[in-house]
Design a protein around this motif. Structure first.
Motif, PDB file in Angstrom:
ATOM      1  N   SER A 150     -54.514   0.691 -12.087  1.00 19.36           N
ATOM      2  CA  SER A 150     -53.508   0.351 -11.089  1.00 19.36           C
ATOM      3  C   SER A 150     -52.256  -0.167 -11.781  1.00 19.36           C
ATOM      4  CB  SER A 150     -54.044  -0.695 -10.102  1.00 19.36           C
ATOM      5  OG  SER A 150     -54.494  -1.847 -10.782  1.00 19.36           O
ATOM      6  N   ILE A 151     -51.191  -0.289 -10.999  1.00 20.09           N
ATOM      7  CA  ILE A 151     -49.938  -0.886 -11.468  1.00 20.09           C
ATOM      8  C   ILE A 151     -49.573  -1.972 -10.466  1.00 20.09           C
ATOM      9  CG2 ILE A 151     -48.521   0.872 -10.328  1.00 20.09           C
ATOM     10  CD1 ILE A 151     -47.594  -0.506 -13.724  1.00 20.09           C
ATOM     11  N   ALA A 152     -49.229  -3.153 -10.961  1.00 20.03           N
ATOM     12  CA  ALA A 152     -48.977  -4.299 -10.096  1.00 20.03           C
ATOM     13  C   ALA A 152     -47.613  -4.902 -10.376  1.00 20.03           C
ATOM     14  CB  ALA A 152     -50.065  -5.350 -10.294  1.00 20.03           C
ATOM     15  N   ASN A 153     -47.041  -5.543  -9.338  1.00 19.70           N
ATOM     16  CA  ASN A 153     -45.771  -6.240  -9.559  1.00 19.70           C
ATOM     17  C   ASN A 153     -46.030  -7.648 -10.068  1.00 19.70           C
ATOM     18  OD1 ASN A 153     -46.582  -7.597  -7.230  1.00 19.70           O
ATOM     19  ND2 ASN A 153     -44.611  -7.385  -6.177  1.00 19.70           N
ATOM     20  N   SER A 154     -44.944  -8.383 -10.334  1.00 22.01           N
ATOM     21  CA  SER A 154     -45.074  -9.717 -10.929  1.00 22.01           C
ATOM     22  C   SER A 154     -45.820 -10.676 -10.014  1.00 22.01           C
ATOM     23  CB  SER A 154     -43.684 -10.277 -11.242  1.00 22.01           C
ATOM     24  OG  SER A 154     -43.028  -9.486 -12.208  1.00 22.01           O
ATOM     25  N   LYS A 155     -45.584 -10.572  -8.701  1.00 16.51           N
ATOM     26  CA  LYS A 155     -46.238 -11.477  -7.762  1.00 16.51           C
ATOM     27  C   LYS A 155     -47.752 -11.257  -7.769  1.00 16.51           C
ATOM     28  CE  LYS A 155     -46.037 -14.574  -4.438  1.00 16.51           C
ATOM     29  NZ  LYS A 155     -45.579 -15.963  -4.716  1.00 16.51           N
ATOM     30  N   ALA A 156     -48.176  -9.995  -7.827  1.00 14.35           N
ATOM     31  CA  ALA A 156     -49.605  -9.688  -7.860  1.00 14.35           C
ATOM     32  C   ALA A 156     -50.245 -10.235  -9.136  1.00 14.35           C
ATOM     33  CB  ALA A 156     -49.823  -8.181  -7.770  1.00 14.35           C
ATOM     34  N   LEU A 157     -49.569 -10.079 -10.270  1.00 17.37           N
ATOM     35  CA  LEU A 157     -50.103 -10.588 -11.533  1.00 17.37           C
ATOM     36  C   LEU A 157     -50.186 -12.112 -11.499  1.00 17.37           C
ATOM     37  CD1 LEU A 157     -48.193  -8.312 -14.092  1.00 17.37           C
ATOM     38  CD2 LEU A 157     -50.532  -8.037 -13.262  1.00 17.37           C
ATOM     39  N   GLU A 158     -49.172 -12.734 -10.912  1.00 15.92           N
ATOM     40  CA  GLU A 158     -49.152 -14.201 -10.803  1.00 15.92           C
ATOM     41  C   GLU A 158     -50.346 -14.696  -9.991  1.00 15.92           C
ATOM     42  OE1 GLU A 158     -46.638 -17.450  -8.234  1.00 15.92           O
ATOM     43  OE2 GLU A 158     -45.538 -15.736  -9.027  1.00 15.92           O
ATOM     44  N   ILE A 159     -50.602 -14.048  -8.852  1.00 13.10           N
ATOM     45  CA  ILE A 159     -51.724 -14.456  -7.990  1.00 13.10           C
ATOM     46  C   ILE A 159     -53.051 -14.274  -8.721  1.00 13.10           C
ATOM     47  CG2 ILE A 159     -53.013 -13.809  -5.910  1.00 13.10           C
ATOM     48  CD1 ILE A 159     -50.301 -13.265  -4.568  1.00 13.10           C
ATOM     49  N   ALA A 160     -53.129 -13.237  -9.543  1.00 11.28           N
ATOM     50  CA  ALA A 160     -54.363 -12.961 -10.293  1.00 11.28           C
ATOM     51  C   ALA A 160     -54.490 -13.817 -11.549  1.00 11.28           C
ATOM     52  CB  ALA A 160     -54.415 -11.485 -10.662  1.00 11.28           C
ATOM     53  N   GLY A 161     -53.480 -14.664 -11.808  1.00 12.25           N
ATOM     54  CA  GLY A 161     -53.522 -15.527 -12.984  1.00 12.25           C
ATOM     55  C   GLY A 161     -53.317 -14.786 -14.291  1.00 12.25           C
ATOM     56  N   ILE A 162     -52.606 -13.666 -14.227  1.00 15.41           N
ATOM     57  CA  ILE A 162     -52.350 -12.855 -15.423  1.00 15.41           C
ATOM     58  C   ILE A 162     -50.933 -13.112 -15.895  1.00 15.41           C
ATOM     59  CG2 ILE A 162     -52.140 -10.502 -16.313  1.00 15.41           C
ATOM     60  CD1 ILE A 162     -54.217  -9.665 -14.183  1.00 15.41           C
ATOM     61  N   LEU A 194     -58.446  -7.595 -10.853  1.00 19.35           N
ATOM     62  CA  LEU A 194     -57.321  -7.887  -9.964  1.00 19.35           C
ATOM     63  C   LEU A 194     -57.784  -7.930  -8.515  1.00 19.35           C
ATOM     64  CD1 LEU A 194     -54.115  -8.090  -9.658  1.00 19.35           C
ATOM     65  CD2 LEU A 194     -54.238  -5.673  -9.090  1.00 19.35           C
ATOM     66  N   PHE A 195     -58.761  -7.072  -8.183  1.00 16.13           N
ATOM     67  CA  PHE A 195     -59.185  -6.969  -6.793  1.00 16.13           C
ATOM     68  C   PHE A 195     -60.130  -8.077  -6.362  1.00 16.13           C
ATOM     69  CE2 PHE A 195     -56.897  -3.142  -6.935  1.00 16.13           C
ATOM     70  CZ  PHE A 195     -56.563  -2.891  -5.613  1.00 16.13           C
ATOM     71  N   GLU A 196     -60.399  -9.032  -7.241  1.00 13.93           N
ATOM     72  CA  GLU A 196     -61.017 -10.267  -6.780  1.00 13.93           C
ATOM     73  C   GLU A 196     -60.013 -11.053  -5.953  1.00 13.93           C
ATOM     74  OE1 GLU A 196     -62.911 -12.535  -9.874  1.00 13.93           O
ATOM     75  OE2 GLU A 196     -63.510 -10.720 -10.932  1.00 13.93           O
ATOM     76  N   HIS A 197     -58.732 -10.761  -6.159  1.00 14.64           N
ATOM     77  CA  HIS A 197     -57.653 -11.456  -5.456  1.00 14.64           C
ATOM     78  C   HIS A 197     -57.015 -10.586  -4.375  1.00 14.64           C
ATOM     79  CE1 HIS A 197     -57.814 -14.428  -8.741  1.00 14.64           C
ATOM     80  NE2 HIS A 197     -57.963 -13.373  -9.526  1.00 14.64           N
ATOM     81  N   ALA A 198     -57.128  -9.259  -4.528  1.00 16.40           N
ATOM     82  CA  ALA A 198     -56.465  -8.335  -3.596  1.00 16.40           C
ATOM     83  C   ALA A 198     -57.423  -7.763  -2.556  1.00 16.40           C
ATOM     84  CB  ALA A 198     -55.818  -7.189  -4.383  1.00 16.40           C
ATOM     85  N   ALA A 199     -58.594  -8.359  -2.406  1.00 14.66           N
ATOM     86  CA  ALA A 199     -59.594  -7.819  -1.483  1.00 14.66           C
ATOM     87  C   ALA A 199     -59.123  -7.914  -0.031  1.00 14.66           C
ATOM     88  CB  ALA A 199     -60.910  -8.574  -1.652  1.00 14.66           C
ATOM     89  N   TYR A 200     -59.663  -7.041   0.801  1.00 15.92           N
ATOM     90  CA  TYR A 200     -59.326  -7.009   2.222  1.00 15.92           C
ATOM     91  C   TYR A 200     -60.106  -8.080   2.984  1.00 15.92           C
ATOM     92  CZ  TYR A 200     -57.002  -2.511   1.507  1.00 15.92           C
ATOM     93  OH  TYR A 200     -56.163  -1.515   1.088  1.00 15.92           O
ATOM     94  N   SER A 201     -59.584  -8.463   4.142  1.00 11.46           N
ATOM     95  CA  SER A 201     -60.278  -9.422   5.011  1.00 11.46           C
ATOM     96  C   SER A 201     -61.483  -8.746   5.661  1.00 11.46           C
ATOM     97  CB  SER A 201     -59.334  -9.927   6.092  1.00 11.46           C
ATOM     98  OG  SER A 201     -59.030  -8.880   7.012  1.00 11.46           O
ATOM     99  N   SER A 202     -62.372  -9.549   6.232  1.00  7.22           N
ATOM    100  CA  SER A 202     -63.551  -9.010   6.906  1.00  7.22           C
ATOM    101  C   SER A 202     -63.153  -8.113   8.068  1.00  7.22           C
ATOM    102  CB  SER A 202     -64.434 -10.154   7.412  1.00  7.22           C
ATOM    103  OG  SER A 202     -64.925 -10.915   6.328  1.00  7.22           O
ATOM    104  N   GLU A 203     -62.130  -8.517   8.803  1.00 10.10           N
ATOM    105  CA  GLU A 203     -61.672  -7.712   9.943  1.00 10.10           C
ATOM    106  C   GLU A 203     -61.135  -6.368   9.472  1.00 10.10           C
ATOM    107  OE1 GLU A 203     -60.777 -10.869   9.338  1.00 10.10           O
ATOM    108  OE2 GLU A 203     -62.056 -11.817  10.858  1.00 10.10           O
TER     109      GLU A 203
END
Length: 540
Positions: A150-162, A194-203
């Protein structure tokens, strides 16, 4: 016994042990009560019986896709599609992402799926900087079609602690430029984490699952072996079981205990909860314990014994060392699980076979039906071990049609033993086909077409000595799929007493030129004795 439905004048491919071809089928409630000639159906018919004249069309057991990602396919439908017909360039993707950001509250994830760099005008990945120009207030991630990069922006990397000081995880790569700075591209386990942080909600999970099921039945699929999703595997499985119980998911599910993130934790938790393969019912059943051993065949990141043809210094990515693989899956075997692993390259396949061999040596078990998902490059020595160990490979024949030209470039003559269906059949090895959707199109007719023709979409032969017959390909999508989930006694063939899971094609598949099989379509799909799909253009 009077039938609820009788179908006559068909090309009924029973897929029984003799591949018998008949004319008519009678159904009562959710079971098949008779299979035979038209003349044999009269005793099952009354004024209340619905009669369907198949007019020579093919009737076959409902397709069983032995490897797909139900949840990922469904949640993709909630995201930006890089496979949409209007997508020709990166700018087209950027426009759709901007629109999605405008519709999405700040701070919430914006995702795109199905990205394939060589299908675009620029022939490249986007950059982190380009995604930052779309938004720095939304985490944005674009997922490659293989679901391994995947390719992620800075905000996504920040949330993932990268950040720039983050080291590559085991089995993964954080790509860096010539200055050593992060590009935003995440490969294999870096992408998965990364998808430990980008996972979808239960709904969102439930909504996506329902959308996926609606699509599956349009293609005649009545049962699926779900190969896992991103995020918390236990939560995803719980949501899936609820969706099945609420009839939001109509297809029968054999739920593989695996996740694209931290599969080993999911497996261990299920063992600790006392779960094992086979628990459940005809609608939802727990499947094998699964790990990832290597990467994507088009990445290319699969683990090979020899370097790639186009890059001899590249041998791919390995997720686990042999001892770790043996320990995790060995424990699952000891606790009653069927075991399996994603293994595309010959090195990875060898490791999985070593693991299975070790598990069976320590704790012998008859009829274990352990599996290998994909089993991409399966050389003759590996085929012999697969046979001797009683392992079931789960090849993806559609990959040959979609990715064959790339395979030729990456692996050279090894394409002659990629997903080697003919070799397997000649050795008496039972194989079950899967699409791996959303990696490629989910249509089983495309998979059958590819298995029979062994040509890429551009028409190039790709290991065409591995071509198999139409009936053999159909069997790999029906009875063999049932066998791979220990359910061949209740489904997978059209026989008296079995569940009425059936698919009607628009014409005779046996009379169709083999190079046109992919152009056929499904007219009706039946699950549990009820029609759950009828093609709006063609209604019997």
């Amino acid at each position: 016994m009077i039938a609820d439905i009788v179908m006559t004048n068909g090309e009924v491919l029973t897929m029984d042990e003799n591949n018998r071809i008949d004319e008519a089928v009678a159904i009562k409630s959710n079971k098949i009560i008779a299979v035979g000639k038209n003349s044999e159906m009269s005793s099952f018919i009354s004024d209340q019986t619905k009669l369907i004249n198949l007019e020579g069309r093919t009737l076959l057991p409902g397709f069983i896709d032995a490897h797909l990602h139900l949840t990922i396919y469904g949640t993709n439908l909630l995201s930006v599609s890089c496979k949409a017909s209007h997508i020709k360039s990166l700018n087209d993707i950027f426009k759709d992402l901007k629109k999605k950001c405008q519709e999405t509250p700040k701070g919430e994830w914006v995702r795109a799926w199905g990205f394939k760099e060589d299908a675009l005008l620029e022939k490249r990945f986007p950059t982190k900087q380009e995604l930052d120009q779309i938004s720095t207030e939304h985490p944005i991630v674009i997922i490659r079609t293989c679901n391994h990069t995947s390719i992620a922006n800075s905000k996504a990397l920040e949330i993932a602690g990268i950040n720039e000081h983050t080291k590559n995880p085991d089995g993964g790569i954080l790509e860096r430029d010539c200055l050593g700075l992060l590009t935003g591209k995440l490969i294999e386990n870096a992408h998965m984490q990364l998808f430990e942080h980008a996972a979808y909600s239960s709904e969102e999970l439930k909504e996506g699952m329902a959308l996926a099921s609606d699509d599956f039945v349009k293609y005649g699929i009545t049962s699926v072996h779900d190969a896992g999703a991103y995020g918390d595997g236990g939560e995803t499985m719980r949501m899936m079981q609820e969706a099945v119980n609420e009839n939001k998911v109509k297809v029968r599910v054999y739920a593989i205990v695996g996740s694209l993130t931290n599969s080993h934790d999911f497996v261990r938790n299920m063992i600790n909860e006392g779960k094992f393969s086979g628990q459940g019912d005809h609608r939802f059943r727990i499947g094998p314990a699964k790990l990832f051993t290597d990467g994507s065949s088009t990445g290319p990141t699969i683990a090979t014994r020899e370097g790639y043809t186009h890059n001899p210094k590249d041998f791919g990515v390995i997720y686990y060392v042999q001892e770790e693989l043996n320990r995790i899956l060995g424990e699952a075997h000891d606790n009653g699980f069927q075991i399996t692993a994603h293994a595309q390259g010959d090195k990875a396949i060898e490791m999985v076979l070593n693991c299975i061999e070790e598990a069976l040596k320590k704790n012998p078990r008859e009829n274990h039906r352990h599996r290998i998902e994909h089993a991409g490059i399966a050389a003759p020595d590996l085929q012999e071990r697969i046979k001797n160990l009683g392992v079931i490979p789960i090849p993806n024949p559609g990959f040959i049609y979609v990715n064959g030209d790339h395979y030729k470039e990456y692996y050279g003559d090894r394409v002659n033993v990629m997903y080697p269906a003919k070799d397997y059949l000649d050795k008496g090895i039972i194989i079950a086909f899967g699409s791996d959707t959303p990696v490629i199109d989910l249509d089983p007719l495309l998979g059958i077409h590819s298995a029979v023709n062994r040509k890429s979409s551009s028409g190039n032969p790709i290991g065409d000595e591995q071509s198999i017959g139409v009936l053999d390909a159909i069997r790999a999508y029906t009875w063999n799929g049932a066998y791979a989930s220990f359910e061949e006694n209740i489904k997978g063939s059209i026989e008296t007493g079995k569940l009425a899971d059936l698919t009607i094609l628009n014409e005779s598949i046996l009379n169709k030129p083999i190079n046109q099989i992919k152009d056929m379509f499904v007219e009706k799909t039946m699950i549990n004795g009820e029609f759950v799909y009828s093609c709006p253009q063609k209604v019997l």
